[in-house]
Design an enzyme around this catalytic site. Structure first.
Site, PDB file in Angstrom:
ATOM      1  N   GLU A  34      68.203  -6.276 -26.044  1.00 30.53           N
ATOM      2  CA  GLU A  34      67.352  -5.387 -25.061  1.00 30.53           C
ATOM      3  C   GLU A  34      67.029  -4.178 -25.974  1.00 30.53           C
ATOM      4  O   GLU A  34      65.760  -3.553 -25.818  1.00 30.53           O
ATOM      5  CB  GLU A  34      67.916  -5.281 -24.014  1.00 30.53           C
ATOM      6  CG  GLU A  34      66.853  -4.495 -22.865  1.00 30.53           C
ATOM      7  CD  GLU A  34      67.594  -4.095 -21.408  1.00 30.53           C
ATOM      8  OE1 GLU A  34      67.081  -4.541 -20.499  1.00 30.53           O
ATOM      9  OE2 GLU A  34      68.297  -3.239 -21.672  1.00 30.53           O
TER      10      GLU A  34
ATOM     11  N   SER B  64      59.247  -7.207 -11.509  1.00 29.09           N
ATOM     12  CA  SER B  64      59.232  -5.839 -11.354  1.00 29.09           C
ATOM     13  C   SER B  64      59.094  -5.100 -12.693  1.00 29.09           C
ATOM     14  O   SER B  64      59.742  -5.368 -13.684  1.00 29.09           O
ATOM     15  CB  SER B  64      60.719  -5.115 -10.895  1.00 29.09           C
ATOM     16  OG  SER B  64      60.807  -3.969 -10.898  1.00 29.09           O
TER      17      SER B  64
ATOM     18  N   GLU C 200      62.376   0.564  -7.712  1.00 33.80           N
ATOM     19  CA  GLU C 200      62.044  -1.241  -7.557  1.00 33.80           C
ATOM     20  C   GLU C 200      61.928  -1.094  -6.004  1.00 33.80           C
ATOM     21  O   GLU C 200      61.088  -1.964  -5.615  1.00 33.80           O
ATOM     22  CB  GLU C 200      63.350  -1.831  -7.949  1.00 33.80           C
ATOM     23  CG  GLU C 200      62.988  -3.134  -7.921  1.00 33.80           C
ATOM     24  CD  GLU C 200      64.277  -4.132  -8.881  1.00 33.80           C
ATOM     25  OE1 GLU C 200      65.014  -3.414  -9.555  1.00 33.80           O
ATOM     26  OE2 GLU C 200      63.849  -5.182  -9.126  1.00 33.80           O
TER      27      GLU C 200
ATOM     28  N   CYS D  40      66.133  -6.496 -14.375  1.00 36.27           N
ATOM     29  CA  CYS D  40      67.442  -5.812 -15.043  1.00 36.27           C
ATOM     30  C   CYS D  40      67.951  -6.693 -15.854  1.00 36.27           C
ATOM     31  O   CYS D  40      68.653  -6.285 -16.915  1.00 36.27           O
ATOM     32  CB  CYS D  40      68.161  -5.149 -13.949  1.00 36.27           C
ATOM     33  SG  CYS D  40      68.679  -6.151 -12.603  1.00 36.27           S
TER      34      CYS D  40
ATOM     35  N   LYS E 150      72.198  -7.234 -24.105  1.00 34.89           N
ATOM     36  CA  LYS E 150      71.741  -5.712 -24.182  1.00 34.89           C
ATOM     37  C   LYS E 150      71.501  -5.278 -25.620  1.00 34.89           C
ATOM     38  O   LYS E 150      70.925  -4.406 -25.931  1.00 34.89           O
ATOM     39  CB  LYS E 150      72.841  -4.838 -23.388  1.00 34.89           C
ATOM     40  CG  LYS E 150      72.936  -5.023 -21.853  1.00 34.89           C
ATOM     41  CD  LYS E 150      71.551  -4.444 -21.249  1.00 34.89           C
ATOM     42  CE  LYS E 150      71.653  -4.861 -19.756  1.00 34.89           C
ATOM     43  NZ  LYS E 150      70.131  -4.509 -19.160  1.00 34.89           N
TER      44      LYS E 150
ATOM     45  N   CYS F  60      76.612  -9.983 -13.629  1.00 36.73           N
ATOM     46  CA  CYS F  60      77.189  -9.486 -14.907  1.00 36.73           C
ATOM     47  C   CYS F  60      78.581  -9.419 -14.926  1.00 36.73           C
ATOM     48  O   CYS F  60      79.253  -9.206 -15.902  1.00 36.73           O
ATOM     49  CB  CYS F  60      76.626  -7.735 -14.850  1.00 36.73           C
ATOM     50  SG  CYS F  60      74.990  -7.968 -14.998  1.00 36.73           S
TER      51      CYS F  60
ATOM     52  N   GLU G 244      58.389   0.016  -5.203  1.00 36.71           N
ATOM     53  CA  GLU G 244      57.356  -0.963  -5.868  1.00 36.71           C
ATOM     54  C   GLU G 244      57.434  -2.296  -4.861  1.00 36.71           C
ATOM     55  O   GLU G 244      56.350  -2.457  -4.464  1.00 36.71           O
ATOM     56  CB  GLU G 244      57.932  -1.418  -7.349  1.00 36.71           C
ATOM     57  CG  GLU G 244      57.115  -2.295  -8.189  1.00 36.71           C
ATOM     58  CD  GLU G 244      57.829  -2.877  -9.326  1.00 36.71           C
ATOM     59  OE1 GLU G 244      58.962  -2.772  -9.715  1.00 36.71           O
ATOM     60  OE2 GLU G 244      56.980  -3.142 -10.307  1.00 36.71           O
TER      61      GLU G 244
ATOM     62  N   GLU H 197      59.291  -1.103 -26.161  1.00 32.42           N
ATOM     63  CA  GLU H 197      58.553  -0.844 -25.102  1.00 32.42           C
ATOM     64  C   GLU H 197      59.383  -0.120 -24.100  1.00 32.42           C
ATOM     65  O   GLU H 197      59.311   0.520 -23.141  1.00 32.42           O
ATOM     66  CB  GLU H 197      57.840  -1.939 -24.334  1.00 32.42           C
ATOM     67  CG  GLU H 197      58.566  -2.943 -23.944  1.00 32.42           C
ATOM     68  CD  GLU H 197      58.895  -4.125 -25.063  1.00 32.42           C
ATOM     69  OE1 GLU H 197      58.838  -3.737 -26.032  1.00 32.42           O
ATOM     70  OE2 GLU H 197      59.226  -5.158 -24.616  1.00 32.42           O
TER      71      GLU H 197
HETATM   72 FE1  SF4 Z   1      72.031 -10.839 -17.624  1.00 35.29          FE
HETATM   73 FE2  SF4 Z   1      74.381 -11.651 -18.063  1.00 35.29          FE
HETATM   74 FE3  SF4 Z   1      73.778  -9.545 -19.237  1.00 35.29          FE
HETATM   75 FE4  SF4 Z   1      74.102  -9.389 -16.434  1.00 35.29          FE
HETATM   76  S1  SF4 Z   1      75.494  -9.900 -18.509  1.00 35.29           S
HETATM   77  S2  SF4 Z   1      72.212  -8.641 -17.537  1.00 35.29           S
HETATM   78  S3  SF4 Z   1      73.346 -11.401 -15.781  1.00 35.29           S
HETATM   79  S4  SF4 Z   1      72.678 -11.674 -19.340  1.00 35.29           S
END
Ligand code: SF4
Length: 447
Positions: free
Chosen positions: A226, A184, A144, A164, A223, A369, A147, A231
């Site tokens: 995610e 990014s 990153e 992220c 996540k 987070c 970049e 991809e």
């Molecule tokens: Fe985003 Fe919250 Fe997940 Fe951290 S914990 S990556 S701020 S959604």
């Protein structure tokens, strides 16, 4: 008849969040933490009997006082995997913000770092390897920062937004598609680490990717969604399961793990150490601080001195932070936003050209987070204080680390030397970068 003025609806097909309607007491707490644009779309979705938009940040799961809304649980499946793993190799990777919050579920002082107990605990119930995602964070910064400097030199696609936080990425895809070229292209630390585990590490231990079960423990409910983005995977699916910090605690409790009497151990090779800069990824401002430390080195060829490493203006609990950083002849304007309500405010100012930046860090959860939707709820009554202590726990780890720069992590250097060559190389692009797409078609009603 439900009243969606005082509760958020959750789709049955939501891969990260679930809701047990009968438990809901319509207290309205979830409505207060749901990003306004998302909540508006949810209500329209209900009216139109169509899909209910969700970015899976899970702030509603964290605030719900009666467990009506919670993360879609995976720990029972993981428990079964551990008991019947046969020839499979079971690998856990632990995100930075987990270590300073897990202890709250077991009566430790808020902010206590349990980094050295988590590997021992997981090994005692059958894990083959336990890795630190700080490695993935260090790798993210390598890509990153490079970049960013390329964009700064060519004056293209600025400001560069971080990528992220999956809840932010989806939010951008739906509500700010015109800014997608500015995101990014680097994968998140978790996605990068998972790709390395299922490709280079798999071949190192002579396993096929399908013989590895890779479980990520994260503070984050988003996540869980995610990992299903195709991809992001090089193999069929680079991350098999995501457990929240709360789920890890539930797993340890069901397995009767006595954390206080475990012998400490370290994360496993080949990712045994992460830098202090990678650790602070877990808090709002941490990604920017880590990126600026490494960008400084990439641009000037020298490292910041010890007393220059802490970027105080990037730290703290404010929802919008700003700093101007000098890197030799370059002046870099940085903004840090946490909480998507704050992002909307900042974007209005950017669009009206009231402000401009070169680098913008966005985290959906207020505070970053450490305050993720999957973190313990046990100290909810004093959430601000809790967030502060978790944040301090991460900064203390960075402060006492002998390794505070991502680009000095020996495991990272070895990875580039042996395989990737240099940040942004063709192989790095293939394994560590990704793309996103305009999803504004999901918006219903007036655009
Ligand atoms: Fe985003 Fe919250 Fe997940 Fe951290 S914990 S990556 S701020 S959604």
């Amino acid at each position: 008849m439900r009243n969606y003025e005082v509760e958020v609806p959750v789709s049955e097909t939501n891969s990260a969040i679930m809701k047990e309607q009968e438990k809901c007491i319509s207290c309205g707490y979830c409505v207060n933490v749901c990003p306004p644009k998302v909540y508006e779309q949810q209500k329209i979705g209900i009216e139109n009997n169509s899909d209910i938009l969700c970015i899976s940040c899970g702030q509603c799961t964290n605030i719900c006082p009666v467990e009506a809304i919670k993360e879609r649980l995976s720990y029972k499946i993981v428990q079964r995997v551990l008991k019947n793993k046969e020839e499979k190799c079971v690998i856990f990777s632990i995100a930075p913000a987990v270590r300073v919050a897990l202890g709250e579920e077991f009566g430790f002082e808020v902010g206590t770092n349990l980094e050295h107990l988590i590997p021992s605990a997981l090994k005692s119930i059958g894990a083959d390897y336990v890795f630190d995602i700080t490695f993935g964070a260090d790798l993210t910064i390598m890509e990153e920062s490079k970049e960013f400097l390329n964009r700064l030199e060519s004056n293209e696609k600025l400001p560069q937004f971080t990528s992220c936080c999956p809840a932010w990425v989806k939010y951008a895809e739906v509500f700010y598609p015109e800014y997608l070229p500015n995101l990014s292209t680097t994968k998140s630390p978790i996605a990068m680490q998972s790709t390395i585990v299922k490709t280079l590490f798999a071949s190192k231990i002579k396993k096929m990717p399908e013989d590895i079960i890779h479980i990520v423990v994260a503070p984050c409910t988003a996540k869980k969604s995610e990992i299903q983005r195709k991809e992001l995977s090089i193999t069929k699916q680079d991350t098999d399961y995501v457990l929240t910090t709360r789920e890890l605690a539930a797993l340890f409790k069901e397995e009767n793990i006595d954390l206080r009497n475990l012998k400490p151990s370290k994360f496993d090779h080949p990712f045994p150490v992460g830098s202090g800069a990678g650790v602070i990824f877990g808090t709002s401002g941490g990604v920017s601080e880590a990126a600026m430390r490494t960008a400084y080195y990439f641009y000037t060829g020298v490292n910041l001195k010890k007393q220059e490493l802490n970027f105080q203006e990037l730290r703290g609990m404010n929802g919008i932070k700003e700093a101007t950083i000098t890197i030799k002849d370059k002046t870099v304007k940085v903004a840090i936003v946490s909480g998507l309500k704050n992002l909307d405010i900042l974007m209005e100012k950017i669009k009206s050209k009231e402000v401009s930046y070169d680098f913008i860090e966005v985290m959906a959860c207020p505070g970053g987070c450490i305050a993720g939707g999957g973190q313990p709820k046990s100290t909810l009554l004093n959430m601000q204080e809790t967030k502060k202590k978790r944040m301090e726990g991460l900064y203390q780890e960075d402060e006492k680390s002998h390794l505070r720069l991502c680009h000095q992590n020996p495991s990272i250097l070895k990875l580039y030397e042996k395989y990737l060559q240099y940040p942004g190389s063709p192989l790095a692009e293939e394994l560590l970068h990704t793309s996103c797409e305009d999803k504004s078609y999901l918006i219903e009603g007036e655009k």
